[in-house]
Write an enzyme that holds these catalytic residues in place. Structure first.
Site, short mmCIF file in Angstrom:
data_model
loop_
_atom_site.label_atom_id
_atom_site.label_comp_id
_atom_site.label_asym_id
_atom_site.label_seq_id
_atom_site.Cartn_x
_atom_site.Cartn_y
_atom_site.Cartn_z
N ASN A 284 0.76 -1.19 0.00
CA ASN A 284 -0.03 0.05 -0.02
C ASN A 284 0.82 1.14 -0.05
OD1 ASN A 284 -1.89 1.92 0.45
ND2 ASN A 284 -2.83 1.14 2.22
N ARG B 60 -2.31 -2.01 -3.56
CA ARG B 60 -3.63 -1.36 -3.51
C ARG B 60 -3.57 -0.02 -4.34
NH1 ARG B 60 -5.74 1.13 2.17
NH2 ARG B 60 -7.86 1.76 1.40
N HIS C 48 -12.71 2.26 0.00
CA HIS C 48 -12.71 1.30 0.99
C HIS C 48 -13.31 -0.07 0.45
CE1 HIS C 48 -12.99 4.66 4.09
NE2 HIS C 48 -11.69 4.30 3.99
N LEU D 129 -15.72 2.06 9.95
CA LEU D 129 -15.48 3.53 10.47
C LEU D 129 -14.13 3.33 10.95
CD1 LEU D 129 -18.87 2.83 12.96
CD2 LEU D 129 -18.46 3.68 10.59
N GLY D 130 -13.39 4.12 10.24
CA GLY D 130 -11.97 4.38 10.78
C GLY D 130 -11.66 5.91 10.64
N ARG E 85 -12.79 14.89 7.77
CA ARG E 85 -13.67 15.18 6.68
C ARG E 85 -15.09 15.48 7.22
NH1 ARG E 85 -11.70 10.01 3.42
NH2 ARG E 85 -9.61 10.53 3.11
N ASP F 49 -9.22 12.27 16.31
CA ASP F 49 -9.09 10.71 16.90
C ASP F 49 -9.98 10.58 17.80
OD1 ASP F 49 -7.92 8.56 18.40
OD2 ASP F 49 -6.16 8.86 17.14
N VAL G 28 -12.49 2.48 14.58
CA VAL G 28 -13.54 2.85 15.61
C VAL G 28 -14.45 1.67 15.46
CG1 VAL G 28 -15.29 4.78 15.92
CG2 VAL G 28 -13.04 5.33 15.01
N GLU H 170 -14.18 -1.35 15.20
CA GLU H 170 -13.47 -2.59 15.81
C GLU H 170 -13.29 -2.43 17.29
OE1 GLU H 170 -10.15 -3.96 13.67
OE2 GLU H 170 -10.95 -3.54 11.74
N GLU I 291 -7.39 -5.56 4.85
CA GLU I 291 -7.27 -5.21 3.33
C GLU I 291 -6.01 -5.90 2.71
OE1 GLU I 291 -7.90 -1.40 5.01
OE2 GLU I 291 -9.10 -0.72 3.36
P1 ADP Z 1 -7.54 4.75 8.63
O1 ADP Z 1 -7.06 3.43 7.81
O2 ADP Z 1 -8.83 5.38 7.93
O3 ADP Z 1 -6.32 5.89 9.14
P2 ADP Z 1 -8.11 3.43 10.91
O4 ADP Z 1 -9.01 2.07 10.41
O5 ADP Z 1 -6.75 2.79 11.07
O6 ADP Z 1 -8.15 4.63 9.92
O7 ADP Z 1 -8.92 3.99 12.22
C1 ADP Z 1 -8.16 4.91 12.88
C2 ADP Z 1 -9.14 5.53 13.92
O8 ADP Z 1 -9.52 4.70 14.77
C3 ADP Z 1 -8.10 6.48 14.88
O9 ADP Z 1 -8.17 7.65 14.31
C4 ADP Z 1 -8.98 6.29 16.08
O10 ADP Z 1 -10.02 7.63 16.01
C5 ADP Z 1 -9.67 4.94 16.07
N1 ADP Z 1 -9.44 4.22 17.14
C6 ADP Z 1 -8.54 3.44 17.25
N2 ADP Z 1 -8.40 2.75 18.58
C7 ADP Z 1 -9.44 3.13 18.96
C8 ADP Z 1 -9.75 2.91 20.50
N3 ADP Z 1 -9.32 2.04 21.23
N4 ADP Z 1 -11.24 3.61 20.87
C9 ADP Z 1 -11.83 4.27 19.95
N5 ADP Z 1 -11.31 4.68 18.77
C10 ADP Z 1 -9.97 4.02 18.37
#
Ligand code: ADP
Length: 395
Positions: free
Chosen positions: A7, A88, A177, A204-205, A236, A278, A327, A329, A381
């Site tokens: 990636n 990717r 995604h 939800l990331g 965003r 975050d 988020v 997970e 992924e």
């Molecule tokens: P991306 O791939 O879009 O960068 P991810 O799927 O890795 O995103 O998700 C990152 C986000 O997940 C972080 O910005 C944070 O908001 C959230 N996150 C990670 N761990 C936790 C947690 N333990 N509790 C709440 N939110 C979390």
């Protein structure tokens, strides 16, 4: 067979090497700050993590080091052992509805699609070219973030703008995604042991998107022409009334690029909470009753619930709702808020299961008598890329 999943972003390159078809991760790592000062890389192998500094002027230098490290760590003896490299690629436009073996034509097409993804596609292609140069005998495969959503009907992917915008300028919904939505919808279909089923996947990331999947095919998704559409995200805005843009330009004298940057990088959870993009930082503030952080959570949950409700109706009922990505997970709090709001559809959260389902665990988080089961499915992924690459090589 050894397969690399890659990636390549504008300043980073993440990789995982798999033994296929066993799907076993042999080594993985990330090169960061490529082309910037203080570049470095990390390697994870056998549960140990090592960080090293290195001058990384471009992707090619990162790939060069990566290859040397694979030999240093004893993962391969020679380059000939790497049979396939899956990349990717963010935007495949409407040209690719599945992963493809990369040849000159694919490189040209993806390069020509750069106007649709100016930050991502050139970086992806730079990664591809570096690997072709360094590992010429491996088969390179392109795995597109847009491909899974190519099964959407015209009535779902068209915007109500003059047809010419689509026909001449390719303005339509593409969705992103896709590798994650495909992985999760496939996994839940295995868990339910149902080939024919209606699924809502909530990725939800930091970026977020929701998709409606019928019998393994995407019928609708929340991201659009770009990844800025859909639900509220880390930084965003997600869906907004487009008229806000000319209005704010006139009111503030900002240029279109300045507005674009704000909607991309300073909006969403960050814009409303004024804390961070975050969720961990925001949840820490919620625990001390910070009003803006609480408001950001409400806006986020509203947007997610809105899309779940819409897709529930579009699909005519669902067999499962899945939560995935950072988020989805890891935040029982967010899932709790979302599922509570769906109580009118008969969803019943199992609080204990929900609280325990974090940090890579997979499983159900609703009670047995919930009208629809909700699951946490950690996304993968990279594995999706490795599977597609392996399949194309074996063909
Ligand atoms: P991306 O791939 O879009 O960068 P991810 O799927 O890795 O995103 O998700 C990152 C986000 O997940 C972080 O910005 C944070 O908001 C959230 N996150 C990670 N761990 C936790 C947690 N333990 N509790 C709440 N939110 C979390």
């Amino acid at each position: 067979m050894k397969i690399l999943a890659v990636n390549a972003g504008s300043s980073s390159l993440k990789f995982q090497m798999f033994e296929m078809p066993e799907e076993q991760v042999i080594i993985k790592g990330t090169f960061e700050r490529i082309g910037l000062n203080d570049s470095f890389y990390t390697i994870n192998i056998d549960g140990a993590k090592e960080k090293k500094e290195a001058l990384l002027a471009n992707h090619e230098e990162a790939v060069n080091i990566l290859i040397k490290e694979l030999v240093n760590y004893g993962v391969i003896k020679s380059l000939a052992e790497i049979k396939g490299i899956g990349h990717r690629i963010v935007h495949g436009g409407d040209k690719y509805s599945s992963s493809v073996v990369i040849d000159d034509e694919v490189i040209n097409t993806v390069t020509n699609l750069s106007s649709l993804a100016p930050l991502h596609n050139p970086a992806n292609i730079s990664g591809v070219k570096s690997f072709i140069k360094m590992v010429p005998d491996a088969i390179e495969v392109g795995c597109f973030d847009t491909a899974f959503h190519q099964t959407m009907d015209e009535e779902r992917f068209l915007y109500a703008v003059p047809n010419e915008w689509y026909e001449k300028y390719n303005v339509r919904k593409y969705g992103f995604h896709g590798l994650s939505h495909k992985y999760v919808s496939k996994r839940i279909s295995e868990i339910l042991d149902k080939k024919y089923c209606n699924i809502i996947v909530c990725h939800l990331g930091n970026g977020g998107s929701i998709s409606a999947v019928r019998d393994g095919h995407c019928i609708d998704t929340s991201m659009g022409f770009t990844p800025n559409a859909g639900i509220v995200m880390g930084s965003r805005s997600g869906d907004i009334d487009y008229s806000i843009i000319p209005y704010m330009m006139k009111k503030t004298g900002m240029t279109i690029d300045e507005i674009d940057k704000i909607l991309n990088k300073q909006s969403g959870m960050l814009g409303i909470s004024e804390v961070s993009s975050d969720f961990r930082d925001i949840e820490a503030k919620i625990s001390v009753k910070d009003k803006k952080a609480i408001m950001a959570h409400y806006l986020f949950v509203n947007s997610v619930v809105g899309y779940i409700a819409k897709y529930y109706v579009e699909l005519g009922g669902v067999d499962a709702i899945c939560f995935t990505a950072g988020v989805g997970e890891n935040s029982p709090h967010v899932r709790n808020m979302i599922i509570k709001r769906l109580a009118c559809l008969g969803l019943k959260l199992d609080y204990e299961a929900n609280d325990n389902m974090r940090f890579g665990k997979e499983g159900v988080i609703t009670k047995e008598d919930s009208s629809v089961p909700c699951y946490v499915i950690p996304t993968n992924e990279e594995l999706m890329i490795a599977r597609d690459t392996y399949e194309l090589i074996e063909k």
